[in-house]
Design an enzyme around this catalytic site. Structure first.
Site, PDB file in Angstrom:
ATOM      1  N   ARG A 227       0.802  -1.225   0.000  1.00  0.00           N
ATOM      2  CA  ARG A 227       0.000   0.000   0.000  1.00  0.00           C
ATOM      3  C   ARG A 227       0.829   1.267   0.000  1.00  0.00           C
ATOM      4  O   ARG A 227       0.595   2.181  -0.781  1.00  0.00           O
ATOM      5  CB  ARG A 227      -0.883   0.081   1.266  1.00  0.00           C
ATOM      6  N   THR A 228       1.781   1.327   0.928  1.00  0.00           N
ATOM      7  CA  THR A 228       2.485   2.598   1.097  1.00  0.00           C
ATOM      8  C   THR A 228       3.257   2.955  -0.173  1.00  0.00           C
ATOM      9  O   THR A 228       3.134   4.059  -0.701  1.00  0.00           O
ATOM     10  CB  THR A 228       3.415   2.547   2.322  1.00  0.00           C
TER      11      THR A 228
ATOM     12  N   HIS B 135       5.420   6.096  11.576  1.00  0.00           N
ATOM     13  CA  HIS B 135       4.853   5.902  10.238  1.00  0.00           C
ATOM     14  C   HIS B 135       3.858   7.040   9.992  1.00  0.00           C
ATOM     15  O   HIS B 135       2.647   6.830   9.936  1.00  0.00           O
ATOM     16  CB  HIS B 135       4.153   4.542  10.172  1.00  0.00           C
TER      17      HIS B 135
ATOM     18  N   LYS C 176      25.662  -4.108  -1.151  1.00  0.00           N
ATOM     19  CA  LYS C 176      27.135  -4.036  -1.224  1.00  0.00           C
ATOM     20  C   LYS C 176      27.716  -3.328  -0.007  1.00  0.00           C
ATOM     21  O   LYS C 176      28.915  -3.110   0.070  1.00  0.00           O
ATOM     22  CB  LYS C 176      27.562  -3.280  -2.486  1.00  0.00           C
TER      23      LYS C 176
END
Ligand code: NCD
Length: 363
Positions: free
Chosen positions: A51-52, A129, A80
């Protein structure tokens, strides 16, 4: 330059303004279809997302902009051994705004010290969030018509659930809001957050039963047990089925209560509940696109003139360091980012020190 690292980076008035813009976009999408023409959003997802990430990409496309990025850290140079600081220094030369998700708490804050463009935190570990909270607030506004005086039951993994942490911070600023915090003891809200509620005079009650206070709730916010943040799989297996909302349990709820969930769900809401008019988690996900459109517009508008050439980091290091102290939170960005100094902020009121990046207490 404005970034969105925590929901508290926005004032209540700015949130109001974003919600109003999002509703205008919902009603008149054509008006905005070229608003970000020639602008590029970088979506950097070092952790899984549906969703995000897609709603950010869809938001930018809906504004006439373009998108680039990665959705798997393994496909980027992180594999890396590249640092967040270096990745961001580079990508901020390729895009006008960056939305990033990272498993380490405080990673977007590090990013904000090395970028030439606005950074949006799309989730950092179990910390914050803020854009999910913006979607939650738009949902509450559209479903309930108000923020004041709401009793909000938050259920599930309140320890690692970053959506819960940001939602609690946001809702604590409205009058008469009360929280019922429903979780097993092992997954309770971190004590630093409860202290914050106490400091702000926000009433709350902690309990372990989903049914006990059902009749008092205006909102029931369900969450998933965050398997990826557990130190032991055994502990996850023991706690994963702590709460399962089904039609039977909903019988005790008021007619006008709404059920929210940031999604994805695992088994904490039985699919039979989807038919119930009080279930609004799919609408909640839908609104996410529109509030992210409003946010992208705002941050790009407020970006100002960025320097023409890359400028390698200009960290505004705060004072109040705690010499020799090391952050003990295994999810903190200081545990992996090369060259990152340990910084602790001391609260002048009580002398308590917290990590600048992940906000956990120094022991
Ligand atoms: C949440 C997240 O990533 O924190 N999902 C989302 O963004 N809608 C909730 C979760 O993963 O449980």
């Amino acid at each position: 330059m404005r970034h969105l690292l925590s929901i508290l980076d926005l004032t209540v008035e700015e949130i109001e303004e974003l919600l109003t813009t999002a509703e205008d976009i919902l009603d008149h999408p054509d008006k905005y279809q070229d608003a970000c023409r020639n602008k590029i959003l970088a979506a950097l997802f070092f952790e899984p997302s549906t969703r995000t990430r897609l709603s950010f990409e869809s938001a930018m496309l809906g504004l006439g902009g373009r998108v680039l990025g990665f959705h798997d850290a393994a496909s980027s140079s992180t594999r890396k051994g590249e640092s967040v600081a270096d990745t961001i220094s580079i990508v901020s030369g390729y895009a006008d705004i960056i939305a990033m998700r990272h498993p380490k708490e405080g990673a977007p804050l590090v990013a904000s010290q090395h970028t030439r463009v606005p950074i949006i935190n799309a989730g950092d570990g179990g910390h914050h969030h803020p854009t999910q909270t913006l979607a939650d607030l738009l949902t509450i506004r559209r479903e309930m018509g108000r923020f004041d005086g709401l009793t909000i039951g938050v259920c599930g993994d309140l320890k690692f659930g970053r959506t819960v942490h940001s939602l609690m911070e946001a809702m604590s600023r409205y009058k008469g809001v009360r929280f019922i915090l429903i979780s097993p003891k092992e997954l309770a809200v971190p004590s630093v957050m409860l202290e914050e509620l106490d400091r702000n005079g926000v009433p709350y009650l902690e309990c372990q039963s989903l049914e006990e206070h059902m009749g008092e709730l205006d909102i029931l916010y369900m969450t998933r047990v965050q398997r990826e943040r557990f130190a032991s799989e055994e502990e996850y297996q023991r706690l994963k089925d702590s709460y399962i909302l089904d039609s039977d349990k909903l019988r005790g709820a008021g007619e006008r209560m709404i059920v929210m969930h940031p999604l994805p769900r695992v088994n904490e809401i039985d699919p039979q509940v989807d038919e119930d008019p009080r279930a609004c988690y799919f609408r909640q996900a839908f609104y996410g696109r529109y509030i992210r459109m409003a946010l992208i517009l705002k941050l790009l508008r407020e970006r100002g003139e960025a320097p023409a050439t890359p400028d390698k980091g200009h960290p505004a290091y705060p004072v109040n360091q705690l010499p020799g102290a090391v952050c003990k939170n295994p999810h903190c960005i200081t545990t992996t980012e090369q060259g990152l100094k340990q910084i602790f902020l001391r609260n002048p009121e009580n002398g308590e020190c917290r990590c600048f990046y992940c906000e956990s207490k120094a022991e």
